[in-house]
Design a protein around this motif. Structure first.
Motif, PDB file in Angstrom:
ATOM      1  N   GLN A  55      34.965  55.456  37.785  1.00 48.05           N
ATOM      2  CA  GLN A  55      33.756  56.374  37.214  1.00 48.05           C
ATOM      3  C   GLN A  55      32.319  55.692  37.111  1.00 48.05           C
ATOM      4  N   GLN A  58      30.658  55.251  40.418  1.00 42.78           N
ATOM      5  CA  GLN A  58      30.132  56.524  40.646  1.00 42.78           C
ATOM      6  C   GLN A  58      28.656  56.674  40.035  1.00 42.78           C
ATOM      7  N   HIS A  62      24.944  56.513  41.800  1.00 41.11           N
ATOM      8  CA  HIS A  62      24.088  57.841  41.167  1.00 41.11           C
ATOM      9  C   HIS A  62      22.745  57.209  40.796  1.00 41.11           C
TER      10      HIS A  62
END
Length: 143
Positions: A55, A58, A62
């Motif tokens: 996570q 990610q 992003h």
């Protein structure tokens, strides 16, 4: 016939084409041979750590893409940033297509940009909720 779907043997084909199935006695024997699953705290912790790291990765990717879009289209200039802020806080929904037309990124880049804004808003709301639960930010009235 779709790939990946097993059809019933009641299809009328001859027995040489039928898929053989394992008897229930064999399955019971195989299940007895396997040790029962255990709840190993170390495995659970390792899996949780791996999921947390995924996570975090990610979010990093992003954010990097968000920063690239901001730089590419100069969305951090005072005038553009102010216009974006007004568009996002006006109470009206803004679609990726509208954002793209108004501020220049492609629709795909607009989706990335707007989704990162959502991540930031969610984080802010979560932080405020956590602070309230901890009693931070509350004023104490004098006696």
């Amino acid at each position: 016939m779709k790939k990946g779907f097993l059809l019933s043997n009641n299809s009328g084909s001859n027995s040489s084409n039928k898929k053989k199935t394992t008897s229930s006695k064999k399955l019971k024997k195989q299940n007895k041979a396997k040790p029962p699953p255990t709840n190993n705290n170390n495995n659970d912790a390792a899996a949780a750590a791996k999921a947390d790291q995924y996570q975090a990765d990610q979010y990093t990717l992003h954010k990097q893409e968000f920063d690239r879009i901001v730089q590419k289209y100069k969305l951090d200039s005072d005038a553009v940033a102010s216009a974006i802020s007004e568009a996002l806080t006006s109470g009206d929904q803004i679609s990726a297509a509208e954002f793209s037309q108004r501020f220049g990124p492609t629709e795909a880049e607009s989706v990335v940009f707007l989704e990162w804004i959502k991540v930031g808003v969610k984080f802010k709301e979560s932080s405020i909720d956590t602070a309230k639960q901890a009693g931070l930010g509350q004023t104490v009235s004098p006696k």
